[in-house]
Write an enzyme that holds these catalytic residues in place. Structure first.
Site, PDB file in Angstrom:
ATOM      1  N   SER A 123     -14.304  28.489  40.436  1.00 31.05           N
ATOM      2  CA  SER A 123     -13.512  28.922  41.645  1.00 31.05           C
ATOM      3  C   SER A 123     -13.216  27.325  42.096  1.00 31.05           C
ATOM      4  O   SER A 123     -12.114  27.246  42.931  1.00 31.05           O
ATOM      5  CB  SER A 123     -14.529  29.004  42.736  1.00 31.05           C
ATOM      6  N   LYS A 177     -20.734  24.038  31.621  1.00 27.97           N
ATOM      7  CA  LYS A 177     -19.753  24.949  31.086  1.00 27.97           C
ATOM      8  C   LYS A 177     -19.103  24.585  29.651  1.00 27.97           C
ATOM      9  O   LYS A 177     -18.744  25.277  28.734  1.00 27.97           O
ATOM     10  CB  LYS A 177     -18.763  24.753  32.002  1.00 27.97           C
ATOM     11  N   HIS A 193     -10.706  33.896  38.284  1.00 28.22           N
ATOM     12  CA  HIS A 193     -11.360  33.499  39.393  1.00 28.22           C
ATOM     13  C   HIS A 193     -11.475  34.854  40.023  1.00 28.22           C
ATOM     14  O   HIS A 193     -10.830  35.309  40.546  1.00 28.22           O
ATOM     15  CB  HIS A 193     -10.744  32.520  40.137  1.00 28.22           C
ATOM     16  N   ASP A 217     -27.511  35.805  29.095  1.00 21.10           N
ATOM     17  CA  ASP A 217     -28.111  34.919  29.840  1.00 21.10           C
ATOM     18  C   ASP A 217     -29.102  33.818  29.245  1.00 21.10           C
ATOM     19  O   ASP A 217     -29.111  34.266  28.016  1.00 21.10           O
ATOM     20  CB  ASP A 217     -28.869  35.346  31.145  1.00 21.10           C
ATOM     21  N   VAL A 223     -21.112  30.757  34.678  1.00 22.60           N
ATOM     22  CA  VAL A 223     -22.464  29.949  34.711  1.00 22.60           C
ATOM     23  C   VAL A 223     -21.948  29.082  36.068  1.00 22.60           C
ATOM     24  O   VAL A 223     -20.913  28.865  36.630  1.00 22.60           O
ATOM     25  CB  VAL A 223     -22.766  29.161  33.777  1.00 22.60           C
ATOM     26  N   MET A 241     -22.341  36.877  39.977  1.00 22.65           N
ATOM     27  CA  MET A 241     -20.864  36.982  39.492  1.00 22.65           C
ATOM     28  C   MET A 241     -20.794  37.574  38.182  1.00 22.65           C
ATOM     29  O   MET A 241     -20.103  38.371  38.015  1.00 22.65           O
ATOM     30  CB  MET A 241     -20.138  35.547  39.834  1.00 22.65           C
ATOM     31  N   GLU A 299     -21.111  25.825  38.524  1.00 19.40           N
ATOM     32  CA  GLU A 299     -20.020  24.821  38.582  1.00 19.40           C
ATOM     33  C   GLU A 299     -20.428  23.626  38.156  1.00 19.40           C
ATOM     34  O   GLU A 299     -20.575  22.508  39.101  1.00 19.40           O
ATOM     35  CB  GLU A 299     -19.403  24.708  40.212  1.00 19.40           C
TER      36      GLU A 299
END
Length: 711
Positions: free
Chosen positions: A428, A406, A449, A342, A399, A323, A401
């Protein structure tokens, strides 16, 4: 002011300039038809050497008046057909004047606009970068109704015409010239008119090819054995692609086949009858409505007004997985500097390599160059250092879920933003208001999103938390449009709009499995109803493992906030497959399906042992309705709970984000088209037979009682 200006020069050449008053573009409306009748009558009674047809606007002609077409109902069928006939007669009279007629195409010519050009003997187009030519009526559930099918077939042959008609392909001027749609390219407006006059001078007795004695369709008519064989293949392919859900492609094919075997004027009548049958169809109404709502959204209807538009120069992406890498590509493609961060330099480099693969694929297809690839890759800086994010206008975290993760990356990266910078989460499902607790500036925190794969999916769902400011929303909207995506705007909740609705699609697939329906029947009937893939395939693609982890995280959130967690079929089935059988989805070797080395797949044999088939099969229509109605009901609940801000956002989001059948016009338009009262009654019947999840929400019941639609 007349819609068509009539100007005759000293050489006897008449210029007809189409310039409809009070409109930004020219359209084929009743007012235009009246003006065309007057102009053609004047031409027939004037002493002239030739005619140039051009436009007084930036574009040449935009096509049919869709508002007019949307209002056509069964009571107007005969008058609509009569109007079509008269309009075709006017264009027929134009091409049979006995003098050369040239289309000087000074901009985009679509639909009826291109059909006017095809009725001219010669076509000169101004080679402007943003101009396109084509017959896109199929995308609106219609077919060209001003001679487009008939003339294009006789110009290019069946094999040349059908791809343009069935795909609604829009061509740049140079492409149109190569395809044979236009005869010359012009560099300037003056050059265009000069070329038109020159051709008139060199062609005093111009005739259309089909009006010349002995004319034959290039390549042969449908009666030719070779053509007939390819048409049989096309027909089968068309049926497989559209599943019989959209009548326009089949009508176009039929009009082409039948029209190729009769004289020109009879072919025009065949074309008119097919268009008349399409214009009152629910599918055409739905697709035209979709066109209007997409324009409404792209025009900024969901964007707070009075806030200056923003442009973004430097964007940070946290997380270089699929993503994050996709978002980085989309931003760099728009010319934005990207910092792709990253946890390791190696991971960041791997994320950048995604853009390399995408560009290599485009180069292979001739849609990009090595130079464009080098320029795009130069904009992406892979890093493992948060300080490289300094000066970003926007940072998007992509990153895993997990609320705690987060929160950590938010706290680490947010200080690197400029003072007015925006921090966005690509979550999401997780509520934005909760994630914003980790932000020092929650008014600048928002959800963006994206959908996977980002380079191909056109939608971005913008989610406003309780503290998100209008300025943050407006600027985020601008970013989404800057990278060429379609923005819908929703309010905060668990799963927002698209994920909530998509979950019901997958959940109903699991509920059907628990009800003893053969998994292949579930998958097949979901596709027959118009979904791009079946619900079990969708879950394998999303990953049963990811869904399991997300459910676990969401359950903790809901319970921690004192809410009630409702266990759905997806959880019962998915948890069992993951926990008992280690079936985690396609990326992990298999889930509902086994995946084979040759690219094929088959249902995991043990699935039918765990969920045995019932000896009393459910009606096929019930299965289709359960799949579509379940999603539409969730969309109504989102509207009722103010998660959805508008009907347009719901319709566009459901089609472009989760693949709800396009011919329905979207989930809320699907209800309108079905009939709100009839839909409500069907829901009550489904609820009685299959459970309370089909019980109509209060908003739906109220609209059914009042006879209102979702608008």
């Amino acid at each position: 002011m007349n819609a068509i200006r009539y100007e005759k020069d000293n050489a006897g050449i008449v210029t007809l300039t189409i310039d409809m008053p009070g409109q930004a573009v020219n359209t084929m409306s009743p007012a235009f038809a009246e003006a065309l009748e007057e102009a053609v009558s004047q031409l027939e009674n004037d002493d002239i050497r030739g005619v140039i047809v051009t436009s007084g606007k930036d574009t040449f002609f935009a096509g049919g008046d869709l508002h007019y077409l949307l209002g056509i109902d069964e009571s107007q069928v005969e008058s609509f057909y009569d109007n079509l006939t008269r309009n075709k007669q006017r264009l027929r009279r134009l091409e049979q004047l006995g003098v050369p007629v040239v289309a000087a195409i000074n901009g985009t010519a679509l639909g009826g606009g291109l059909e006017i050009c095809l009725a001219c003997h010669y076509r000169v187009v101004l080679d402007k970068p943003k101009s396109v030519l084509g017959l896109p009526e199929v995308s609106l559930g219609l077919l060209p109704g001003a001679g487009g099918v008939t003339r294009l077939t006789r110009m290019l042959g069946i094999d040349g015409a059908l791809p343009l008609l069935l795909e609604g392909t829009k061509l740049k001027p140079a492409q149109a010239h190569e395809a044979g749609l236009v005869d010359e390219l012009a560099a300037t407006g003056d050059d265009m008119l000069a070329r038109a006059r020159a051709w008139i001078g060199a062609s005093p007795e111009a005739l259309q090819p089909w009006d010349r004695e002995g004319h034959a369709i290039p390549g042969g008519s449908a009666a030719d054995p070779r053509i007939a064989q390819t048409l049989a293949f096309r027909s089968a392919k068309l049926r497989g692609r559209h599943r019989g859900l959209t009548p326009a492609p089949e009508a176009i094919l039929a009009a082409t086949i039948e029209g190729s075997q009769v004289d020109f004027d009879t072919a025009l009548r065949i074309e008119s009858r097919y268009l008349t049958s399409l214009v009152t169809s629910p599918v055409a109404k739905n697709l035209i409505n979709h066109f209007f709502q997409l324009n409404q959204i792209n025009g900024g209807a969901s964007r707070p007004q009075g806030i200056e538009r923003a442009a973004f120069n430097k964007v940070g992406i946290l997380g270089a997985g699929m993503m994050g890498a996709g978002i980085a590509y989309a931003a760099a493609k728009a010319g934005i500097e990207v910092v792709l961060k990253d946890v390791s330099q190696q991971g960041a480099e791997k994320g950048k390599a995604y853009s390399t693969r995408v560009m290599d694929g485009l180069i292979t297809k001739g849609r990009a160059t090595d130079e464009k690839k080098a320029a795009l890759l130069a904009l992406i800086q892979p890093t493992d250092n948060a300080e490289d994010l300094a000066g970003c206008d926007l940072i998007i975290e992509a990153v895993f879920e997990n609320v705690e993760l987060k929160a950590r990356v938010t706290a680490q990266a947010e200080p690197q933003l400029i003072d007015t910078g925006i921090f966005a989460s690509n979550t999401s499902t997780l509520p934005i208001t909760g994630l914003a607790k980790a932000s020092a500036r929650p008014e600048n925190f928002i959800g963006l999103h994206f959908f996977s794969p980002v380079d191909r999916m056109p939608l971005v769902e913008i989610i406003c938390g309780k503290q998100t400011s209008d300025e943050t929303l407006a600027r985020s909207f601008d970013f989404v449009q800057q990278i060429g995506k379609v923005p819908i705007v929703v309010n905060d909740s668990m799963g927002f709009f698209t994920s909530r609705v998509f979950r019901t699609f997958m959940d109903e697939g699991c509920a059907l499995l628990e009800d003893g329906v053969d998994p292949l029947v579930i998958e097949s009937l979901a596709r027959a109803a118009g979904m791009p893939v079946g619900p079990l395939t969708a879950q394998d693609q999303v990953s049963l493992k990811l869904a399991y982890d997300v459910r676990t995280a969401n359950r903790k959130l809901v319970v921690a906030e004192g809410g009630e967690w409702k266990v759905l079929a997806t959880e019962r089935v998915g948890n069992r497959l993951v926990e008992e059988f280690n079936r985690q989805g396609r990326a992990y070797g298999g889930g509902f399906y086994d995946y084979h080395d040759d690219g094929s797949k088959s249902i995991w044999p043990q699935l039918c042992e765990i969920f045995p088939q019932s000896d009393q099969p459910l009606p096929e229509q019930d299965i289709k309705d359960r799949i579509l109605f379940r999603q539409a009901l969730e969309a109504v609940r989102c509207l009722e709970e103010k998660v959805l801000r508008s009907v347009a956002d719901g319709n566009i989001g459901s089609i472009m984000g989760i693949g709800f059948p396009q011919h329905t016009g979207g989930q809320l338009q699907f209800i309108n088209s079905y009939g709100v009262r009839a839909f409500t009654q069907r829901c009550l019947a489904l609820a009685q037979k299959y459970g309370e999840r089909f019980t109509p929400p209060a908003l739906l019941l109220a609209k059914a009682e009042k006879g209102e639609t979702f608008a």
